[in-house]
Write an enzyme that holds these catalytic residues in place. Structure first.
Site, PDB file in Angstrom:
ATOM      1  N   CYS A 159      14.315  -8.820 -47.165  1.00  9.82           N
ATOM      2  CA  CYS A 159      14.285  -8.229 -48.505  1.00  9.82           C
ATOM      3  C   CYS A 159      15.443  -7.261 -48.715  1.00  9.82           C
ATOM      4  CB  CYS A 159      12.959  -7.487 -48.719  1.00  9.82           C
ATOM      5  SG  CYS A 159      11.534  -8.597 -48.833  1.00  9.82           S
ATOM      6  N   LYS A 167       1.156  -9.282 -41.701  1.00 12.27           N
ATOM      7  CA  LYS A 167       2.513  -9.839 -41.656  1.00 12.27           C
ATOM      8  C   LYS A 167       3.376  -9.082 -40.663  1.00 12.27           C
ATOM      9  CE  LYS A 167       6.730  -9.833 -44.451  1.00 12.27           C
ATOM     10  NZ  LYS A 167       7.369  -8.740 -43.681  1.00 12.27           N
ATOM     11  N   ASN A 168       3.143  -7.771 -40.519  1.00 10.57           N
ATOM     12  CA  ASN A 168       3.965  -6.957 -39.631  1.00 10.57           C
ATOM     13  C   ASN A 168       3.513  -6.998 -38.179  1.00 10.57           C
ATOM     14  OD1 ASN A 168       5.590  -6.234 -41.753  1.00 10.57           O
ATOM     15  ND2 ASN A 168       4.614  -4.263 -42.097  1.00 10.57           N
ATOM     16  N   ARG A 204      13.939 -11.664 -40.741  1.00  8.49           N
ATOM     17  CA  ARG A 204      14.597 -10.802 -39.762  1.00  8.49           C
ATOM     18  C   ARG A 204      13.925 -10.886 -38.393  1.00  8.49           C
ATOM     19  NH1 ARG A 204      18.050  -6.636 -41.564  1.00  8.49           N
ATOM     20  NH2 ARG A 204      18.519  -6.850 -43.771  1.00  8.49           N
TER      21      ARG A 204
END
Length: 441
Positions: free
Chosen positions: A121, A23-24, A97
């Site tokens: 989050c 995901k990152n 973001r």
């Protein structure tokens, strides 16, 4: 519509799960495709919410995104990149973001960028000041407008010498995505060097970028006029892998995580072994299991890579509630990451959170009145309760606590977990978890 998970706990999780691209990394690699003048192919892409959000944002800006129905690979063609209506972009505000990272590539591609107010989050202050300051140092003009920020560069982006006060992953990504096509040389000191950062650098190098990483957290980028496309397989998600590892420990289960990478998880694996978890490391993944004995308490501090990741902390804290003795966890990266412990305490865990730095690792927010150290006494029997998911990692941690607890838990807000865990309910079902999903308005 939102979903509610009703979990009947006490069933060990056993079986096999597959973990795909991080995901990152994946959404950032998708953004990088905007920098090229040719199509790019990204492989090992997970089906998560962040990928959907970035796909929509790129499509709004004229990028063609095609998903292979069999492999799931993405082909991204930026040749028709254009300015998107601010109202359309704003429709995605609060979802992610990631949009702030579109700035540099959009300025290179079309001369300007509009970024809506950002979500993400609620685990602490994650200001975009780093990003905006970085862009200003490249020569960008930043204007606050209703609903977001307009950014332009009348003379184009120029190479700069940039020093980060903290090795922020997001700010490092911003520099990389902005500097590769900026005029001149950029030197970034105090950079983050996480595996996902190195993988993003590999993506950019495949496109034609000239980037070198020094041993002192300095990254040097020689700007080039044009970049091509890339063909890249994303590294596996070490955060999801660690989450399933903790799930095996908490539920006294046995899970083989296909795709888990020893190289990127060494710090976690050392800690897992100290706690008393079992592991068998293979070529295609890692088996994580509870060995049947007592779990050990420990003293743990989160830190930037190569330290113990903050994203690993929350699931492991649940395991520490079952350890024999007192554990201390010092969170040094996000100041509000212990908010998730409220639900664990209601479930019967013995956890005290403190404002003091209970550790020696330099802390971003010591003496600022944040509850960022935890003392966990165990073992304690967890009992089912009603839980509302607060954030991505905290939400997954609540799930595994509910799976280990006696009785029934109702977990609401689980859609947040879809941001970073691919098909997590399908994986839970495959591991033998006892639960139902219902929808509410």
């Amino acid at each position: 519509m939102s979903s509610v998970l009703t979990i009947r706990g006490g069933v060990p999780l056993t079986g096999r799960v597959n973990v795909r691209g991080a995901k990152n990394l994946v959404p950032k690699a998708m953004v990088a495709a905007l920098l090229g003048n040719e199509p790019s192919v990204l492989r090992n892409v997970p089906e998560i919410k962040d990928v959907e959000v970035v796909t929509s944002l790129l499509q709004l800006h004229g990028v063609t995104v095609v998903k292979d129905p069999v492999s799931g690979d993405l082909t991204l063609d930026p040749k028709a990149a254009k300015t998107a209506p601010s109202t359309a972009i704003d429709a995605h505000a609060g979802d992610s973001r990631i949009p702030i990272l579109l700035c540099g590539p959009l300025i290179h591609a079309i001369g300007e960028a509009f970024i809506p107010d950002l979500g993400g989050c609620k685990i602490g202050d994650r200001p975009i000041d780093y990003h905006l300051n970085v862009l200003r140092q490249f020569g960008a003009v930043v204007e606050k407008r209703p609903g977001g920020i307009h950014i332009s560069a009348p003379r184009g982006l120029q190479g700069a010498k940039i020093s980060l006060p903290y090795p922020s992953v997001g700010a490092t990504e911003q520099v990389l995505l902005s500097a590769t096509r900026a005029e001149g040389i950029t030197e970034l000191s105090g950079a983050a060097t996480e595996p996902e950062i190195i993988d993003l650098i590999a993506v950019l190098q495949k496109m034609g970028a000239i980037i070198s990483v020094q041993t002192d957290r300095t990254i040097r980028i020689e700007g080039v006029r044009d970049l091509g496309g890339y063909n890249h397989r994303a590294l596996s998600d070490r955060n999801e892998s660690a989450s399933w590892a903790s799930a095996a420990l908490v539920t006294k289960g046995d899970i083989f995580v296909e795709g888990a990478s020893q190289r990127d998880m060494m710090t976690f694996l050392n800690t897992y072994r100290k706690v008393g978890g079992g592991m068998d490391i293979g070529e295609d993944g890692i088996r994580f299991y509870h060995k049947g004995g007592k779990l050990n308490p420990l003293v743990l501090e989160t830190d930037v890579h190569p330290g113990f990741m903050t994203d690993w902390q929350q699931p492991l804290v649940v395991a520490l509630t079952q350890a024999e003795g007192v554990s201390i966890v010092h969170e040094t990266v996000y100041e509000n990451r212990f908010g998730f412990t409220d639900a664990l305490i209601r479930m019967g865990a013995s956890i005290q959170v403190h404002r003091e730095c209970l550790g020696s690792v330099p802390c971003r927010f010591g003496q600022r009145n944040f509850l960022h150290s935890a003392v966990i006494s165990g073992p304690t029997q967890l009992k089912g309760t009603d839980i509302d998911v607060p954030d991505l990692r905290g939400g997954f941690s609540h799930l595994i606590a509910a799976l280990a607890a006696t009785g029934t838990s109702r977990v609401t807000g689980i859609d947040i977990i879809n941001r970073g865990y691919e098909r997590f309910t399908e994986k839970l079902a495959g591991l033998g978890a006892d639960f139902d999903i219902t929808s509410t308005k």
